[in-house]
Design an enzyme around this catalytic site. Structure first.
Site, PDB file in Angstrom:
ATOM      1  N   GLU A 128       1.304  -1.212   0.207  1.00 48.39           N
ATOM      2  CA  GLU A 128       0.474  -0.034   0.061  1.00 48.39           C
ATOM      3  C   GLU A 128       1.252   1.190  -0.153  1.00 48.39           C
ATOM      4  O   GLU A 128       0.621   2.371  -1.302  1.00 48.39           O
ATOM      5  CB  GLU A 128      -0.739  -0.102   1.545  1.00 48.39           C
ATOM      6  CG  GLU A 128      -1.917  -0.910   1.315  1.00 48.39           C
ATOM      7  CD  GLU A 128      -3.002  -1.084   2.287  1.00 48.39           C
ATOM      8  OE1 GLU A 128      -2.837  -0.369   3.233  1.00 48.39           O
ATOM      9  OE2 GLU A 128      -4.161  -1.784   2.531  1.00 48.39           O
ATOM     10  N   HIS A 162      -9.529   0.987   0.538  1.00 46.79           N
ATOM     11  CA  HIS A 162     -10.426   0.603   1.156  1.00 46.79           C
ATOM     12  C   HIS A 162     -12.296   0.229   1.878  1.00 46.79           C
ATOM     13  O   HIS A 162     -12.669  -0.480   2.706  1.00 46.79           O
ATOM     14  CB  HIS A 162     -10.103   0.944   3.153  1.00 46.79           C
ATOM     15  CG  HIS A 162      -7.802   0.992   3.441  1.00 46.79           C
ATOM     16  ND1 HIS A 162      -7.378   1.631   2.644  1.00 46.79           N
ATOM     17  CD2 HIS A 162      -7.806  -0.192   3.612  1.00 46.79           C
ATOM     18  CE1 HIS A 162      -6.338   0.998   2.593  1.00 46.79           C
ATOM     19  NE2 HIS A 162      -6.481   0.442   3.557  1.00 46.79           N
TER      20      HIS A 162
END
Length: 280
Positions: A128, A162
């Site tokens: 990420e 997310h």
């Protein structure tokens, strides 16, 4: 494993594309440096951010060690006859200090599988940060977007990545509660994205936000359950609640002070020296 492989493929493709795009203007070495792959000021980029984020999590860290002291002489048992989770009973033989600390760490991590822990503490932080900090932010700087705009708008993309958690939660807890929990998580994710982007742009190192990400995923959101008396929620830390609350407050204050005084350009150099390459 399939999910991890897919994430790794996306990160590798993003990395290759950004290097190819920027290297034509400023060279491969400068492109890599803009993405946070550099040796200069590496010690400051690891040590200072580690101190800053540790101050923010001073409260959870104090809870972790306090639980280790409890678990050294007492152990949790499930109370299936009640709606409460755990009670604590005396151990026949006290644990060693290191054994109690490891049990406290396991308590903090929760009951998920080792694969989930590996994903949360290794795969997630590494890939990420590669995509959303090392690839996205340098490309926006390369395109001429202002630093403040990047700082507050780029985390919106991080949040969107997310949002899929609602699909995992809805079948288990219902759509309404899944929406509520995901909304709270999105706020936390956005704030984390702002702070992680700030520390990346301030240090010019990818290592700094990766360290932050690992610590945040490990300690997670603050758990205020130690404020509940043991007879109600069975928290063994209730007698220390005000001391732990004070540590929480002092840690948050130290975090903002250290962000202002430790992450200055005197430690890492001017912004244009960390991100010198611009399109055209």
């Amino acid at each position: 494993m399939a999910r991890t492989a897919a994430v790794a493929s996306v990160a590798a493709a993003s990395l290759a594309w950004v290097i190819y795009t920027m290297s034509g203007t400023c060279g491969t070495s400068s492109a890599l440096a803009m993405m946070g792959f550099r040796w200069a000021t590496l010690g400051q980029a690891v040590g200072i951010p580690l101190g800053v984020i540790s101050s923010l999590y001073a409260g959870p860290i104090a809870v972790l060690f306090s639980m280790a002291l409890v678990l050294r002489t007492r152990h949790p048992v499930w109370l299936r006859a009640t709606t409460y989770r755990l009670s604590y009973v005396d151990r026949p033989t006290p644990l060693s200090t290191s054994g109690a600390l490891w049990e406290s760490i396991a308590y903090t991590l929760g009951s998920e599988s080792s694969h989930v822990h590996f994903r949360n503490l290794v795969v997630g932080p590494l890939f990420e940060e590669l995509v959303f900090r090392a690839c996205m932010i340098p490309m926006l700087i390369f395109a001429g977007v202002r630093e403040r705009t990047i700082l507050f708008l780029a985390p919106l993309v991080f949040c969107t990545a997310h949002a899929h958690h609602i699909l995992e939660k809805a079948p288990r807890i219902g759509v309404a509660r899944a929406l509520q929990e995901t909304a709270g998580q999105q706020i936390y994710t956005y704030i984390f994205g702002v702070l992680s982007g700030f520390i990346f742009m301030r240090t010019g190192h990818l290592s700094a936000p990766i360290i932050w990400h690992v610590i945040c995923n490990f300690l997670q959101l603050p758990d205020p359950s130690f404020h509940a008396p043991e007879g109600q929620y069975l928290s063994p830390l209730y007698p220390s609640r005000w001391v732990l609350s004070l540590v929480y407050c002092l840690g948050i204050g130290a975090f903002f002070w250290s962000m202002a005084h430790w992450t200055t350009e005197s430690a890492y150099g001017p912004f244009d020296s960390r991100f010198p390459c611009r399109e055209g």
